[in-house]
Design a protein around this motif. Structure first.
Motif, PDB file in Angstrom:
ATOM      1  N   VAL A 204     -11.978  18.999  36.877  1.00 19.99           N
ATOM      2  CA  VAL A 204     -11.168  19.589  35.806  1.00 19.99           C
ATOM      3  C   VAL A 204     -10.484  18.498  34.980  1.00 19.99           C
ATOM      4  N   ILE A 205     -10.478  18.683  33.672  1.00 22.09           N
ATOM      5  CA  ILE A 205      -9.856  17.729  32.750  1.00 22.09           C
ATOM      6  C   ILE A 205      -8.584  18.344  32.177  1.00 22.09           C
ATOM      7  N   LEU A 206      -7.507  17.568  32.162  1.00 15.60           N
ATOM      8  CA  LEU A 206      -6.264  18.006  31.545  1.00 15.60           C
ATOM      9  C   LEU A 206      -6.264  17.600  30.073  1.00 15.60           C
ATOM     10  N   SER A 207      -5.777  18.501  29.228  1.00 15.81           N
ATOM     11  CA  SER A 207      -5.806  18.282  27.781  1.00 15.81           C
ATOM     12  C   SER A 207      -4.411  18.453  27.184  1.00 15.81           C
ATOM     13  N   ALA A 208      -4.133  17.649  26.156  1.00 19.67           N
ATOM     14  CA  ALA A 208      -2.853  17.717  25.445  1.00 19.67           C
ATOM     15  C   ALA A 208      -3.076  18.192  24.016  1.00 19.67           C
ATOM     16  N   HIS A 209      -2.309  19.200  23.628  1.00 23.34           N
ATOM     17  CA  HIS A 209      -2.367  19.749  22.265  1.00 23.34           C
ATOM     18  C   HIS A 209      -0.918  19.842  21.783  1.00 23.34           C
ATOM     19  N   CYS A 210      -0.508  18.877  20.977  1.00 22.90           N
ATOM     20  CA  CYS A 210       0.913  18.770  20.612  1.00 22.90           C
ATOM     21  C   CYS A 210       1.136  19.004  19.124  1.00 22.90           C
ATOM     22  N   HIS A 211       2.133  19.829  18.820  1.00 27.35           N
ATOM     23  CA  HIS A 211       2.527  20.049  17.428  1.00 27.35           C
ATOM     24  C   HIS A 211       3.703  19.136  17.074  1.00 27.35           C
ATOM     25  N   ASN A 212       3.954  19.030  15.778  1.00 25.94           N
ATOM     26  CA  ASN A 212       4.815  17.959  15.271  1.00 25.94           C
ATOM     27  C   ASN A 212       6.152  18.456  14.728  1.00 25.94           C
ATOM     28  N   ASP A 213       6.645  19.581  15.218  1.00 21.93           N
ATOM     29  CA  ASP A 213       7.859  20.177  14.661  1.00 21.93           C
ATOM     30  C   ASP A 213       9.067  19.253  14.730  1.00 21.93           C
ATOM     31  N   LEU A 214       9.157  18.435  15.758  1.00 18.28           N
ATOM     32  CA  LEU A 214      10.238  17.447  15.869  1.00 18.28           C
ATOM     33  C   LEU A 214       9.743  16.029  15.618  1.00 18.28           C
ATOM     34  N   GLY A 215       8.544  15.912  15.058  1.00 15.41           N
ATOM     35  CA  GLY A 215       8.011  14.596  14.716  1.00 15.41           C
ATOM     36  C   GLY A 215       7.537  13.782  15.904  1.00 15.41           C
ATOM     37  N   MET A 216       7.226  14.449  17.033  1.00 11.18           N
ATOM     38  CA  MET A 216       6.855  13.698  18.235  1.00 11.18           C
ATOM     39  C   MET A 216       5.462  14.027  18.754  1.00 11.18           C
ATOM     40  N   ALA A 217       4.603  14.608  17.927  1.00  8.89           N
ATOM     41  CA  ALA A 217       3.277  15.023  18.403  1.00  8.89           C
ATOM     42  C   ALA A 217       2.468  13.860  18.943  1.00  8.89           C
ATOM     43  N   VAL A 218       2.434  12.747  18.216  1.00  6.33           N
ATOM     44  CA  VAL A 218       1.652  11.598  18.678  1.00  6.33           C
ATOM     45  C   VAL A 218       2.289  10.989  19.922  1.00  6.33           C
ATOM     46  N   ALA A 219       3.600  10.804  19.906  1.00  2.00           N
ATOM     47  CA  ALA A 219       4.284  10.228  21.057  1.00  2.00           C
ATOM     48  C   ALA A 219       4.090  11.096  22.299  1.00  2.00           C
ATOM     49  N   ASN A 220       4.196  12.408  22.135  1.00  6.31           N
ATOM     50  CA  ASN A 220       4.010  13.306  23.267  1.00  6.31           C
ATOM     51  C   ASN A 220       2.579  13.273  23.788  1.00  6.31           C
ATOM     52  N   THR A 221       1.621  13.197  22.877  1.00  7.02           N
ATOM     53  CA  THR A 221       0.215  13.115  23.289  1.00  7.02           C
ATOM     54  C   THR A 221      -0.042  11.841  24.073  1.00  7.02           C
ATOM     55  N   LEU A 222       0.500  10.734  23.608  1.00  6.69           N
ATOM     56  CA  LEU A 222       0.322   9.463  24.315  1.00  6.69           C
ATOM     57  C   LEU A 222       0.976   9.498  25.690  1.00  6.69           C
ATOM     58  N   SER A 223       2.115  10.149  25.788  1.00  9.03           N
ATOM     59  CA  SER A 223       2.781  10.283  27.084  1.00  9.03           C
ATOM     60  C   SER A 223       1.935  11.121  28.037  1.00  9.03           C
ATOM     61  N   ALA A 224       1.302  12.165  27.506  1.00 10.40           N
ATOM     62  CA  ALA A 224       0.421  12.995  28.327  1.00 10.40           C
ATOM     63  C   ALA A 224      -0.774  12.186  28.823  1.00 10.40           C
ATOM     64  N   VAL A 225      -1.332  11.358  27.965  1.00  9.74           N
ATOM     65  CA  VAL A 225      -2.449  10.493  28.376  1.00  9.74           C
ATOM     66  C   VAL A 225      -2.004   9.555  29.490  1.00  9.74           C
ATOM     67  N   ALA A 226      -0.839   8.957  29.331  1.00  4.52           N
ATOM     68  CA  ALA A 226      -0.324   8.058  30.359  1.00  4.52           C
ATOM     69  C   ALA A 226      -0.137   8.777  31.691  1.00  4.52           C
ATOM     70  N   ALA A 227       0.114  10.093  31.631  1.00  4.96           N
ATOM     71  CA  ALA A 227       0.337  10.877  32.845  1.00  4.96           C
ATOM     72  C   ALA A 227      -0.940  11.505  33.390  1.00  4.96           C
ATOM     73  N   GLY A 228      -2.078  11.250  32.741  1.00  5.80           N
ATOM     74  CA  GLY A 228      -3.334  11.734  33.292  1.00  5.80           C
ATOM     75  C   GLY A 228      -4.185  12.608  32.413  1.00  5.80           C
ATOM     76  N   ALA A 229      -3.716  13.003  31.240  1.00 12.76           N
ATOM     77  CA  ALA A 229      -4.563  13.788  30.332  1.00 12.76           C
ATOM     78  C   ALA A 229      -5.768  12.948  29.921  1.00 12.76           C
ATOM     79  N   ARG A 230      -6.929  13.566  29.896  1.00 12.40           N
ATOM     80  CA  ARG A 230      -8.129  12.854  29.462  1.00 12.40           C
ATOM     81  C   ARG A 230      -8.836  13.589  28.332  1.00 12.40           C
ATOM     82  N   GLN A 231      -8.114  14.483  27.675  1.00 10.52           N
ATOM     83  CA  GLN A 231      -8.551  15.063  26.410  1.00 10.52           C
ATOM     84  C   GLN A 231      -7.339  15.170  25.507  1.00 10.52           C
ATOM     85  N   VAL A 232      -7.516  14.817  24.231  1.00  9.66           N
ATOM     86  CA  VAL A 232      -6.457  14.977  23.240  1.00  9.66           C
ATOM     87  C   VAL A 232      -6.966  15.910  22.150  1.00  9.66           C
ATOM     88  N   GLU A 233      -6.140  16.863  21.752  1.00  8.71           N
ATOM     89  CA  GLU A 233      -6.501  17.831  20.721  1.00  8.71           C
ATOM     90  C   GLU A 233      -5.768  17.443  19.445  1.00  8.71           C
TER      91      GLU A 233
END
Length: 399
Positions: A204-233
């Protein structure tokens, strides 16, 4: 797709939702032909998955999914679906011609969504999620499940849902920050917890799909990758609902530029990022802001004198990426009121005028006055200033 991830655990799958989450946002609608044009560019860019639309949403969306999946080669093609058999069947019909296809089921899990949107209990949501994934697996080998509004869901219930749908056959587990509410530290903890909970499902692959309402979509996605996500949306230019999605070009270049920190890579041809960005801008008639990271007109442009002086000595002083790596021709030194004497002399020399002494001083003074009046000084304007300076003071020879 999952074989690719199994062979290389440091490969991050790029799931592009420009044509679905991006296109459904106000101001970004595309015709079927425009979607086909953009899908070709995405395939050339090297994205792994193209979410072509939401087949059950309308006949037009179903037709767009059908044509994109049938006419473009390369990526996995995906349709969004509610946790309903009718939606799942509609997606299956639209994706019939795709040699590699995926179903993307979503169902809300947060308390506010359960109460206000679904009018369902937690147990009912859990049962519906499992039932939908189980049915989907009778039609699709590749099923992604998204817990809509995952970040505002109780951690224990979120983990329970993810474990249950993995057991039912979901191959990708998406933990979306649907409303852009999370922070990097928080989302990292959530992904780490889910990763531990589903460890008994190694494929199973964990995926991150982050919206930018507080301007942190990219930062949150990168944090998810660091924690093990191997798909970015992601979406080109960060388009999407409200403040948009995580920008494809930003997260891809962050992972590449800081490979020392993340230790992962993607299959994206980064030299095509600028062309993909400009194509989308043209298709949607939505200009890209000048200071947009990676693909904006100012991303590799320099006007401040001290910056230009450093760039002329060594581009690494102020550029952490090469412009050619993302598809620009090169660095652009903009001559304006902030430019220094050194940059002006260098540009004059490149135009064939080597100035010295009083001529250079006179040019510099006139340049500053003119830049205050009109802003950027182009080559024609600079030559006129050079000729005026040399006519009065000499001190010029062929460069």
């Amino acid at each position: 797709m999952h074989g690719l991830a199994d062979r290389d655990p440091n490969r991050v799958i790029v799931f592009d939702t420009t044509l679905r989450d991006g296109e459904q946002a106000p101001g970004f609608s595309m015709s079927v032909e425009a979607k086909l044009t953009m899908a070709r560019a995405l395939a050339a860019l090297g994205v792994d998955v193209i979410e072509a639309g939401f087949a059950a949403a309308s006949p037009g969306d179903a037709e767009a999914v059908r044509r994109v999946a049938g006419e473009i080669e390369g990526p996995i093609f995906c349709s969004l679906s509610r946790a309903e058999e009718s939606d799942i069947r509609a997606a299956y019909g639209a994706l019939q011609s795709a040699p590699k296809r995926r179903l993307h089921i979503f169902l809300s899990t947060s308390p506010i969504h359960r109460a206000a949107k679904l009018e369902m209990s937690a147990d009912e949501v859990l049962e519906k999620a499992v039932r939908a994934v189980s049915f989907a697996r009778t039609l699709f080998d590749d099923v992604e499940f998204s817990a809509e509004d995952a970040i505002r869901t109780e951690p224990a219930f979120l983990a329970e849902v993810m474990e249950a749908v993995a057991a039912a056959g979901a191959t990708t587990l998406n933990i979306p920050d649907t409303v852009g509410y999370s922070t990097p530290s928080e989302i990292g903890r959530i992904f780490a917890g889910i990763k531990r909970r589903v460890a008994r499902f190694p494929g199973v692959i964990l995926s991150a799909h982050c919206h930018n309402d507080l301007g942190m979509a990219v930062a949150n996605t990168l944090s998810a990758v660091a924690a093990g996500a191997r798909q970015v949306e992601v979406a080109v230019n960060g388009i999407g609902e409200r403040a948009g999605n995580c920008a494809l070009e930003e997260v891809v270049m962050a992972l590449r530029t800081r490979g020392d920190l993340f230790g992962v890579h993607t299959g994206v041809d980064t030299t095509k990022l600028v062309s993909a960005s400009r194509l989308l801008s043209a298709l949607t008639r939505s200009p890209v802001v000048r200071n947009k990271a990676i693909v904006g007109a100012n991303a590799f442009a320099h006007e401040a004198g001290i910056h230009q002086h450093g760039m002329l000595a060594d581009a690494r002083t102020y550029e952490i990426m090469r412009p050619q790596d993302v598809g620009f021709d090169g660095t652009r030194l903009v001559l304006g009121k902030h430019s220094g004497r050194h940059a002006i002399a260098k540009r004059a020399e490149a135009l064939g005028y080597a100035l010295t002494g009083n001529a250079l001083g006179h040019l510099f003074a006139n340049f500053k006055r003119r830049a205050d009046e009109i802003g950027e000084i182009d080559d024609a304007e600079l030559i006129a200033l050079i000729l005026a300076a040399t006519a009065d003071h000499g001190g010029v020879h062929a460069a």
